[in-house]
Design an enzyme around this catalytic site. Structure first.
Site, PDB file in Angstrom:
ATOM      1  N   GLU A   1       2.087   1.793  -3.508  1.00 56.66           N
ATOM      2  CA  GLU A   1       0.992   2.288  -4.348  1.00 56.66           C
ATOM      3  C   GLU A   1       0.892   3.810  -4.276  1.00 56.66           C
ATOM      4  O   GLU A   1       0.688   4.484  -5.281  1.00 56.66           O
ATOM      5  CB  GLU A   1      -0.314   1.639  -3.892  1.00 56.66           C
ATOM      6  CG  GLU A   1      -1.557   2.216  -4.532  1.00 56.66           C
ATOM      7  CD  GLU A   1      -2.727   2.298  -3.570  1.00 56.66           C
ATOM      8  OE1 GLU A   1      -3.367   3.365  -3.496  1.00 56.66           O
ATOM      9  OE2 GLU A   1      -2.982   1.294  -2.867  1.00 56.66           O
ATOM     10  N   HIS A   2       1.070   4.371  -3.089  1.00 58.93           N
ATOM     11  CA  HIS A   2       1.048   5.829  -2.920  1.00 58.93           C
ATOM     12  C   HIS A   2       2.265   6.485  -3.563  1.00 58.93           C
ATOM     13  O   HIS A   2       2.147   7.471  -4.296  1.00 58.93           O
ATOM     14  CB  HIS A   2       1.036   6.172  -1.431  1.00 58.93           C
ATOM     15  CG  HIS A   2      -0.309   6.094  -0.785  1.00 58.93           C
ATOM     16  ND1 HIS A   2      -0.939   7.187  -0.235  1.00 58.93           N
ATOM     17  CD2 HIS A   2      -1.147   5.050  -0.588  1.00 58.93           C
ATOM     18  CE1 HIS A   2      -2.100   6.828   0.270  1.00 58.93           C
ATOM     19  NE2 HIS A   2      -2.243   5.515   0.082  1.00 58.93           N
TER      20      HIS A   2
ATOM     21  N   HIS B   1       0.826  -1.199   0.000  1.00 57.78           N
ATOM     22  CA  HIS B   1       0.000   0.000   0.000  1.00 57.78           C
ATOM     23  C   HIS B   1       0.862   1.252   0.000  1.00 57.78           C
ATOM     24  O   HIS B   1       0.545   2.249  -0.670  1.00 57.78           O
ATOM     25  CB  HIS B   1      -0.919  -0.029   1.229  1.00 57.78           C
ATOM     26  CG  HIS B   1      -1.773   1.174   1.375  1.00 57.78           C
ATOM     27  ND1 HIS B   1      -1.595   2.093   2.390  1.00 57.78           N
ATOM     28  CD2 HIS B   1      -2.814   1.630   0.638  1.00 57.78           C
ATOM     29  CE1 HIS B   1      -2.500   3.056   2.265  1.00 57.78           C
ATOM     30  NE2 HIS B   1      -3.245   2.803   1.225  1.00 57.78           N
TER      31      HIS B   1
ATOM     32  N   GLU C   1      -4.362   8.260   6.780  1.00 58.43           N
ATOM     33  CA  GLU C   1      -5.347   7.336   6.213  1.00 58.43           C
ATOM     34  C   GLU C   1      -5.694   6.232   7.208  1.00 58.43           C
ATOM     35  O   GLU C   1      -6.858   5.850   7.353  1.00 58.43           O
ATOM     36  CB  GLU C   1      -4.804   6.735   4.919  1.00 58.43           C
ATOM     37  CG  GLU C   1      -5.789   5.826   4.203  1.00 58.43           C
ATOM     38  CD  GLU C   1      -5.223   5.270   2.908  1.00 58.43           C
ATOM     39  OE1 GLU C   1      -5.919   4.436   2.287  1.00 58.43           O
ATOM     40  OE2 GLU C   1      -4.106   5.639   2.518  1.00 58.43           O
TER      41      GLU C   1
END
Length: 450
Positions: free
Chosen positions: A82-83, A79, A159
């Site tokens: 991905e950012h 994750h 997040e």
């Protein structure tokens, strides 16, 4: 080198194309009408579906790595990466990427799952070359600079905090953790505050180089697309920095924690609770489900829908309509390559928690004993069939269906065949499955005020 492409459906001729820096899949496949597939010499796969009558194109780049494949020392790396890949490349800054995509009204995003990561875009058909070029640039030539990693670390921590403020997210994470513990499928996809705080830029870069290889990637596109053009564009865009150099066979999606073993499907029965100052108590109650490739998945879809997939479902009628215990109650399944869960989710006022659990358990026990009646099976099959067909009117849904099937080794099946298999499920098959999955060890997760 001469290129040829396998086309579908079965029995149609394959066509030879012009000389180009790519080759076709060496293995002929039975493909649905309009679907074509090509494998580059590097092993990168391209699969497309031409959809007549639309002026858009949906694009996805699929990487077979997610949170279930991470070592605990880099929990959250999929994750995180991905950012970071949106933060700039050797030729484009993060602002450049945003401006180029905004100028054509592109819808671009990415998501990480337990078993894969997807970068996707939806554009006007004329702007598909730009979308392919930008995503190819990001995945092959990002800088993954230290400063960008540090900046994005704070974004990801925010997040995670946001998810911790969402009771539905929290209860599903807690449910997976109770079922699978600290194993690959039990850990939250985004990581934890501790794991994200500890991961280093070097670890993020190493994770990128290890898992983002041509032989593992799948590019899927659907809409007003020409397969040969998409393949040529992918070969050019993803050829940066030698990414497509060399020859290799496509690599199958890795299985997390060797979940082909039957014991990997096991869940740990028990209950977990988190006290939070929310207005409601959020509950998930369930147990072991089916893995993604299980042939009984169509029966599972009908079972889940009949339990809590619509306003005529058992749980909606009993929990909401007859007793007024909750506004929202639903059943769900989560199916991964190597494991699965089935469960019921409900949000209730604290004073109604015990009564609601009693009713839900009673309905699950009744279905475990006797299955669904023929009318319930028929209605549930109708809901599944309509949902599939209506979803196929969206090019993004078609692109996702193509990409996931190719990445996870599923056959590319005609929609009519899926509809036939749904309609062929019998009440007896649903009852047999219900006895297996609903009478097994119970997993309970509760989030809300004490």
């Amino acid at each position: 080198m001469t290129s040829s492409s396998t086309t579908g459906p079965a029995g149609q001729q394959t066509s030879a194309g012009r000389p180009a820096p790519f080759s076709a899949s060496a293995t002929p496949l039975d493909l649905p009408a309009g679907v074509r597939r090509t494998v580059l010499p590097s092993g990168l796969r391209v699969v497309t579906e031409h959809v007549p009558g639309v002026r858009s194109a949906a694009l996805g780049v699929w990487v077979p790595v997610g949170s279930a494949h991470e070592d605990p020392s880099v929990h959250g790396a999929s994750h995180f990466l991905e950012h970071v890949l949106f933060k700039g490349t050797t030729t484009r800054s993060a602002l450049d990427i945003s401006i180029e995509l905004d100028e054509v009204g592109a819808e671009v995003n990415a998501f990480t799952a337990k078993e894969y990561t997807c970068f996707h875009a939806r554009v006007l058909d004329a702007d598909l070359p730009l979308a392919i070029d930008v995503l190819g640039d990001m995945l092959t030539s990002s800088t993954v600079a230290d400063d960008d990693v540090e900046a994005e670390r704070e974004v990801i921590l925010d997040e995670i905090a946001m998810h911790d403020d969402d009771p539905d997210d929290m209860v599903h994470n807690l449910f997976a953790a109770q079922a699978w513990g600290d194993g690959p499928y039990g850990r939250p996809i985004a990581g934890t505050e501790e794991s994200i705080g500890a991961i280093t830029p070097d670890q993020v870069r190493a994770f990128w180089r290890e898992h983002y290889r041509a032989s593992t990637l799948v590019v899927s596109a659907a809409g007003n697309v020409d397969h040969d053009e998409v393949v040529a564009l992918v070969a050019g865009s993803f050829g940066r920095d030698g990414f497509l150099d060399g020859e290799a066979e496509p690599v199958a999606a890795p299985l997390a924690d060797a979940p082909a073993r039957p014991e990997a499907l096991a869940v740990a029965a028990g209950a977990s609770r988190l006290d939070r100052a929310f207005e409601q108590v959020n509950v998930v109650l369930g147990g072991r489900g089916l893995a993604r490739g299980d042939e009984r998945r169509f029966a599972m879809g009908i079972l889940s829908t009949g339990l809590g997939g619509g306003t005529s479902s058992r749980l909606f009628q009993e929990v909401r309509e007859r007793r007024g215990l909750a506004y929202s109650v639903y059943a769900f399944t989560s199916q991964h390559v190597g494991a699965g869960l089935v469960g019921v989710g409900v949000g209730v006022l604290p004073a109604k928690l015990d009564a609601t659990l009693e009713v839900v358990r009673a309905e699950l026990a009744a279905v475990a004993r006797g299955g669904l009646d023929p009318d319930e099976v028929r209605r549930s099959a109708g809901q599944l069939r309509a949902g599939l067909v209506l979803g196929m009117e969206d090019t993004a849904s078609r692109m996702h269906r193509l990409g996931k099937a190719e990445l996870l080794g599923d056959p590319h099946v005609e929609v009519d065949e899926v509809l036939r298999r749904i309609a062929a499920v019998t009440p007896e098959e649903v009852a047999e499955l219900a006895r297996e999955v609903l009478a097994g060890p119970e997993v309970l997760a509760v989030v809300g005020p004490a």
